[in-house]
Design a protein around this motif. Structure first.
Motif, PDB file in Angstrom:
ATOM      1  N   GLU A 198       0.795  -1.224   0.000  1.00 30.28           N
ATOM      2  CA  GLU A 198       0.000   0.000   0.000  1.00 30.28           C
ATOM      3  C   GLU A 198       0.831   1.280   0.000  1.00 30.28           C
ATOM      4  O   GLU A 198       1.916   1.337   0.586  1.00 30.28           O
ATOM      5  CB  GLU A 198      -0.947   0.008   1.209  1.00 30.28           C
ATOM      6  N   LEU A 253      -0.335   5.169   1.031  1.00 26.03           N
ATOM      7  CA  LEU A 253      -1.441   5.882   1.645  1.00 26.03           C
ATOM      8  C   LEU A 253      -1.077   7.343   1.883  1.00 26.03           C
ATOM      9  O   LEU A 253       0.081   7.744   1.753  1.00 26.03           O
ATOM     10  CB  LEU A 253      -1.794   5.254   3.000  1.00 26.03           C
ATOM     11  N   GLY A 298       2.344   4.667   4.128  1.00 30.32           N
ATOM     12  CA  GLY A 298       2.127   3.258   3.779  1.00 30.32           C
ATOM     13  C   GLY A 298       3.443   2.533   3.965  1.00 30.32           C
ATOM     14  O   GLY A 298       4.463   2.935   3.377  1.00 30.32           O
ATOM     15  N   GLY A 342      -6.302   5.271   0.059  1.00 28.13           N
ATOM     16  CA  GLY A 342      -6.446   5.076   1.495  1.00 28.13           C
ATOM     17  C   GLY A 342      -5.831   6.211   2.295  1.00 28.13           C
ATOM     18  O   GLY A 342      -4.854   6.849   1.871  1.00 28.13           O
ATOM     19  N   ARG A 376      -9.816   3.255   4.784  1.00 24.92           N
ATOM     20  CA  ARG A 376      -9.410   2.577   3.550  1.00 24.92           C
ATOM     21  C   ARG A 376     -10.374   1.461   3.156  1.00 24.92           C
ATOM     22  O   ARG A 376      -9.970   0.471   2.568  1.00 24.92           O
ATOM     23  CB  ARG A 376      -7.974   2.042   3.652  1.00 24.92           C
TER      24      ARG A 376
END
Length: 322
Positions: free
Chosen positions: A10, A12, A35, A89, A107
């Motif tokens: 991820e 983010l 992330g 997210g 998210r």
């Protein structure tokens, strides 16, 4: 620079508070790229071990910001996907008086949960020496299947596979499998584990004696285990199957003395440090010291990616500490 490392997971938006205290009391935040896997990928780039990075962000302002940050770090966009049907997210961070942090994630069905299996083909994996994944993408489908598929095919291709569980209990509410079940499953499929006491506690694993705990975790699958202990440093254990010089062995590092400002991303900085060192051929003891130094420098500034140091900065820091 070399591209022998692939990081997946991820990316983010971290909203970092402008004051310490509980999240309910915070009035203003600063936007930062975050992330855990993204932090590791950018950390490696800063350390001159430029990786490929497979991630997925939303089609919108936040996604545009994140792709720009990754590009500015020198990461290629080959595997940076933009999802036209999902949002990026978000994670809101609170900081304690000692710079410790907590997260509140937003998210649900975000772009990073929608990674698809097979995105990295076998031909690409044949050129990869090291693959690193995190635990957050294992909490949601199809990202869970995509991550496990990558792990399995990377091992078949001969890559060293490392894993950071990155326990975030709120993300596992309603998941098909529990965090503890998932950790147990993944340990049998990876070579290197990097974990914290919080990760182990979330899985119900005793962690009162770090060195003994690290050695016990070797029996569950990985040939190398790193346990980070915050300001108390870290320990590492390697079995006879580990390729590092001196294995089997168990080593410890007391960490470095710093005045922490923000510990967000320190564990990811440590991960970037140990991967960079081991890919370069360092022994386990040297890799542990280097990883601790990278993490320590990162805590002296706000944000995760924005605080990641270069090799030169790490070398200067270690010289000053000696």
């Amino acid at each position: 620079m070399t591209r022998t490392v692939l990081v997946a997971g991820e990316t983010l938006i971290d909203f970092i508070p402008q004051q310490t205290g509980p999240l309910a009391a915070v009035e203003t935040f600063s936007r930062r790229a975050g992330g855990a896997p993204a932090n590791v990928a950018v950390g490696l780039a800063h350390l001159d071990t430029l990786p490929e990075f497979w991630t997925r962000v939303g089609d919108g302002a936040f996604g545009d910001y994140l792709t720009g940050v990754l590009a500015d770090a020198g990461l290629a966009d080959t595997y940076v996907e933009v999802d036209e049907e999902a949002k990026t997210g978000l994670a809101f961070v609170s900081l304690g008086e000692e710079a410790e942090r907590e997260f509140s994630f937003h998210r649900h069905e975000s772009a990073d949960t929608r990674l698809q299996p097979g995105r990295i083909d076998d031909a690409a994996l044949a050129d990869v020496e090291w693959v690193h994944v995190g635990g957050v993408t294992l909490a949601d489908e199809p990202a869970r299947t995509a991550t496990l598929d990558l792990v399995d095919r990377a091992r078949e291709a001969g890559s060293t596979v490392s894993f950071d569980p990155n326990a975030r209990p709120e993300l596992w509410a309603g998941a098909d499998a529990s965090f503890a079940e998932t950790l147990d499953e993944v340990l049998g499929r990876v070579d290197v584990l990097k974990a914290t006491p919080d990760d182990l506690g979330a899985a119900g694993i005793d962690h009162d004696a770090p060195e003994r705990t690290a050695e016990a975790l070797l029996d569950r699958g990985p040939h190398t285990v790193f346990l980070t202990l915050g300001g108390e440093g870290s320990v590492a254990a390697a079995s006879a199957d580990a390729p590092w010089a001196g294995a089997p062995t168990t080593v410890a590092h007391d960490g470095y003395t710093v005045e922490p400002v923000d510990t967000t991303g320190a564990g990811d900085a440590f991960t970037a440090g140990i991967i960079a060192a081991l890919v370069d051929g360092a022994g386990l003891d040297e890799a542990l010291g280097f990883g601790n130094a990278v993490a320590a420098v990162t805590t002296t500034a706000q944000g995760a990616m924005t605080a990641l140091p270069t090799r030169e900065e790490v070398a200067t820091f270690r010289a000053e500490q000696s």
